[in-house]
Scaffold this active site. Structure first.
Site, PDB file in Angstrom:
ATOM      1  N   MET A 162      85.258  61.842  70.721  1.00  0.00           N
ATOM      2  CA  MET A 162      84.868  61.203  69.460  1.00  0.00           C
ATOM      3  C   MET A 162      83.807  60.169  69.802  1.00  0.00           C
ATOM      4  SD  MET A 162      88.468  59.143  68.893  1.00  0.00           S
ATOM      5  CE  MET A 162      87.920  58.218  67.485  1.00  0.00           C
ATOM      6  N   VAL A 163      82.670  60.214  69.105  1.00  0.00           N
ATOM      7  CA  VAL A 163      81.493  59.459  69.517  1.00  0.00           C
ATOM      8  C   VAL A 163      81.086  58.520  68.384  1.00  0.00           C
ATOM      9  CG1 VAL A 163      79.144  59.622  70.432  1.00  0.00           C
ATOM     10  CG2 VAL A 163      80.801  61.438  70.921  1.00  0.00           C
ATOM     11  N   THR A 198      85.053  58.299  75.780  1.00  0.00           N
ATOM     12  CA  THR A 198      86.127  58.695  76.681  1.00  0.00           C
ATOM     13  C   THR A 198      86.024  60.174  77.050  1.00  0.00           C
ATOM     14  OG1 THR A 198      87.578  57.017  75.743  1.00  0.00           O
ATOM     15  CG2 THR A 198      88.632  58.809  76.933  1.00  0.00           C
ATOM     16  N   THR A 223      78.751  52.047  56.974  1.00  0.00           N
ATOM     17  CA  THR A 223      79.520  53.249  57.307  1.00  0.00           C
ATOM     18  C   THR A 223      79.313  54.360  56.294  1.00  0.00           C
ATOM     19  OG1 THR A 223      81.451  52.312  56.169  1.00  0.00           O
ATOM     20  CG2 THR A 223      81.297  51.962  58.558  1.00  0.00           C
ATOM     21  N   LYS A 224      79.008  53.997  55.041  1.00  0.00           N
ATOM     22  CA  LYS A 224      78.852  55.032  54.019  1.00  0.00           C
ATOM     23  C   LYS A 224      77.640  55.929  54.282  1.00  0.00           C
ATOM     24  CE  LYS A 224      81.259  52.557  50.341  1.00  0.00           C
ATOM     25  NZ  LYS A 224      81.173  51.964  48.978  1.00  0.00           N
ATOM     26  N   ARG A 323     117.280  45.564  95.406  1.00  0.00           N
ATOM     27  CA  ARG A 323     116.695  44.452  96.155  1.00  0.00           C
ATOM     28  C   ARG A 323     117.720  43.337  96.335  1.00  0.00           C
ATOM     29  NH1 ARG A 323     113.841  41.938 100.000  1.00  0.00           N
ATOM     30  NH2 ARG A 323     112.683  40.114  99.270  1.00  0.00           N
ATOM     31  N   GLU A 444      90.121  52.078  70.206  1.00  0.00           N
ATOM     32  CA  GLU A 444      90.308  52.478  68.804  1.00  0.00           C
ATOM     33  C   GLU A 444      90.544  51.295  67.878  1.00  0.00           C
ATOM     34  OE1 GLU A 444      89.419  55.367  68.503  1.00  0.00           O
ATOM     35  OE2 GLU A 444      89.653  55.922  70.585  1.00  0.00           O
TER      36      GLU A 444
END
Length: 609
Positions: A162-163, A198, A223-224, A323, A444
């Site tokens: 995802m870019v 990623t 973003t629109k 331990r 994310e």
């Protein structure tokens, strides 16, 4: 010996004793999957995770992928590639997929249980193997040609990315400047540079396909104005065979603090030759399309964090039981007193129980969230929708990702602390767990972004309906049957903590309303959205632990538990009580902080910092 310690008993407890997922199995759309088969799947994945997958965990960190800047290619460590192919060859990824993509239907709750085991053993394997999930998204969103591409991607084991991110834009995705230029043949040329991508380059699959957000020429700002494009590393010939190398290249691989086996790349599009893409679905709806993938990724990141905490805690527990150091606290000055394991020391028990409570409580959060995804699957199979389930899933996702990543990292430092100085060494996996897990609060959307998303999108935009439903369920538990009094204190703690969270939400509502008259009041909201996320997350974890304690108590009371199960159920009751006594009371202080918040911090000159 494997580093990975899975907790299959607790996974099955959640699925089949708390959430009753067996009631879904054996009938449509899961008619080919019954409870015994589901248990068999989990057992086999647990075996694979602890063996072949976990084997390369440390080697992938010590001998990370090698980037060749001339060829702009990456060579993966042989051990890691072997582990990756073991997982791909087992084809468990088909549980994710619809029948049209060669999948075998499984509830999302089972799928995320499988994910936990793999992510705890070697998280980078799961991330490279997410190509099937991306292919599913492309199949749901794409054109007929892209759906055929998705089918090929699954069958031929292609991986995907995802870019979104660009260096200057960062989390402000709408500020991205990568361009898309339409061509006469209907394709698009993508031009720009993306970063922090990623698994964008490796040598473990014949092709990698990128789902890229870019701005078509002439599109508006923000973003629109973004659209999503399918941009494969290799183009396909008409017969489906690999064709020419596309003009998208990894131009850098980051040197990171952790999770080194996962290549984090700078991707350059169209620098030397055209980077050819196709518009996903042939519609300009990029950010909405990408959120289908983002929400899947956020669930994955939270599950990864929680899985790492679980194996970290179990490694710490094993160490504490073996331990030998010092005498018991009451006999510390007595040099003749027998030496004891550190499990006998009060503070060691305190930090172990805190790790246990969060590891098991946040696993419960993941699987509780997944039940609403199950509900969505069932509705889809019936040709309907379940809006209430979708809204609850939306509300819980920021908790899974935000609380999961923050508390897991915090608790992993206690896992290391349990081992003392030995935990700081590479002889044990703790230091790698911590380095690998730190990215989870950044991936994310940072925790701050999760907090803003929780309040403004999942509470305000939803008009508080999903939150009210969730809090009502918690109140029902808090006011439930007292029974033999075993949970009296826990229920009272839940009631107080619920009131504290409700008061925090109401305070933020007041600040938001006041901002309509005085804009600076919005800063009082912004100063507290992360605080609200963590407080609500802790409340939900405490509630889920109490629910588990109710079931454990009934099992002990009716005599159905014996041997290891008796101890398991006793541990459930102890974890709920400890969390209610030591964590939930902190929410009162968080409430006080929220209710007394001022904007003085925002008025402070930068030079004063």
């Amino acid at each position: 010996m494997t580093h990975f310690k899975g907790n299959l008993r607790d996974i099955e407890f959640n699925l089949f004793e708390v959430l009753n997922r067996q009631e879904l199995l054996g009938s449509a759309p899961y008619e080919d999957l019954d409870a015994d088969t589901a248990r068999g799947i989990l057992a086999e994945v647990a075996r694979l995770a602890a063996g072949p997958l976990a084997e390369s965990f440390a080697d992938g960190d010590r001998n990370p992928p090698v980037y060749d800047p001339v060829a702009r290619s990456v060579t993966m460590p042989e051990s890691f590639a072997r582990s990756f192919h073991e997982f791909i060859d087992a084809e468990w990824f088909r549980l994710e997929l619809p029948a049209e993509l060669g999948g075998s239907a499984a509830p999302r709750s089972l799928w995320w249980s499988v994910a936990e085991l793999v992510l705890g053993a070697n998280p980078a394997i799961w991330m490279y193997a997410s190509g099937s999930a991306f292919a599913k998204a492309l199949y749901l969103l794409g054109t007929a040609e892209q759906r055929h591409f998705a089918e090929q991607a699954v069958e031929r084991g292609w991986t995907a990315t995802m870019v979104l991110t660009e260096a200057d834009a960062g989390s402000d995705v709408g500020a991205g400047r990568t361009k898309a230029i339409r061509q006469p043949d209907g394709t698009w040329h993508i031009d720009g540079v993306k970063r922090f991508i990623t698994c964008a380059e490796h040598d473990m699959a014949e092709n990698i396909f990128h789902l890229v957000l870019a701005r078509p020429e002439g599109a508006g700002p923000g973003t629109k104005g973004l659209s999503m494009f399918l941009v494969p590393k290799f183009l396909l010939n008409d017969d489906g065979s690999l064709g020419a190398r596309n003009g998208v290249y990894a131009t850098n691989v980051e040197h990171k603090m952790g999770l080194k086996a996962s290549t984090t790349c700078e991707l350059t599009f169209g620098a030397d030759e055209p980077a050819i893409g196709t518009l996903v679905g042939d519609v300009h709806d990029g950010i909405k399309q990408m959120f289908l993938i983002i929400e899947h990724a956020r669930m994955m990141v939270g599950t990864k964090a929680i899985a790492t905490l679980s194996t970290g805690y179990l490694n710490a527990l094993e160490y504490a039981k073996t331990r030998v150091q010092g005498g018991e606290l009451g006999r510390m000055t007595d040099k003749t007193a027998p030496r004891v394991t550190i499990m006998h020391h009060p503070d060691v028990r305190r930090i172990l129980m805190l790790q246990k409570a969060y590891a098991e409580g946040m696993r419960a959060l993941v699987l509780f969230t997944a039940t609403f995804q199950d509900a969505g699957q069932l509705a889809e199979a019936a040709g309907t929708t379940d809006d209430a389930a979708a809204a609850m899933n939306d509300l819980l996702l920021p908790l899974v990702k935000g609380l999961g990543s923050e508390r897991a990292y915090e608790m992993l430092t206690l896992s290391l602390q349990t081992l003392g100085g030995s935990g700081y060494l590479q002889d044990y996996p703790m230091e790698q767990y911590i380095r690998d897990a730190k990215i989870d609060s950044l991936y994310e959307g940072t925790t701050a972004i999760q907090g803003l998303d929780l309040y403004f999108r999942k509470i305000i935009r939803n008009k508080g309906d999903a939150l009210a439903s969730l809090l009502n369920q918690i109140i029902v538990t808090a006011e439930g049957e007292q029974g033999n009094g075993r949970l009296k204190k826990e229920r009272a703690g839940l009631a107080r903590a619920t009131a504290d969270v409700e008061a925090m939400v109401n305070a933020l509502h007041r600040y938001l309303a006041d901002s309509l008259q005085q804009h600076s009041e919005i800063d009082r909201v912004g100063l507290n959205t992360t605080r609200l996320l963590l407080a609500l997350g802790d409340l939900v974890v405490g509630w889920l632990l109490v629910r588990q304690s109710e079931i454990a108590g009934r099992a002990l009371d009716n005599g159905t538990a014996s041997g290891a199960d008796t101890a398991f159920y006793q541990g459930k009751i102890a974890a709920a009580r400890f969390f209610a006594e030591t964590v939930l009371p902190r929410l009162a202080a968080e409430r006080e902080i929220v209710e007394s918040t001022t904007t003085e911090l925002m008025d402070l000159p930068e030079a004063a910092f």
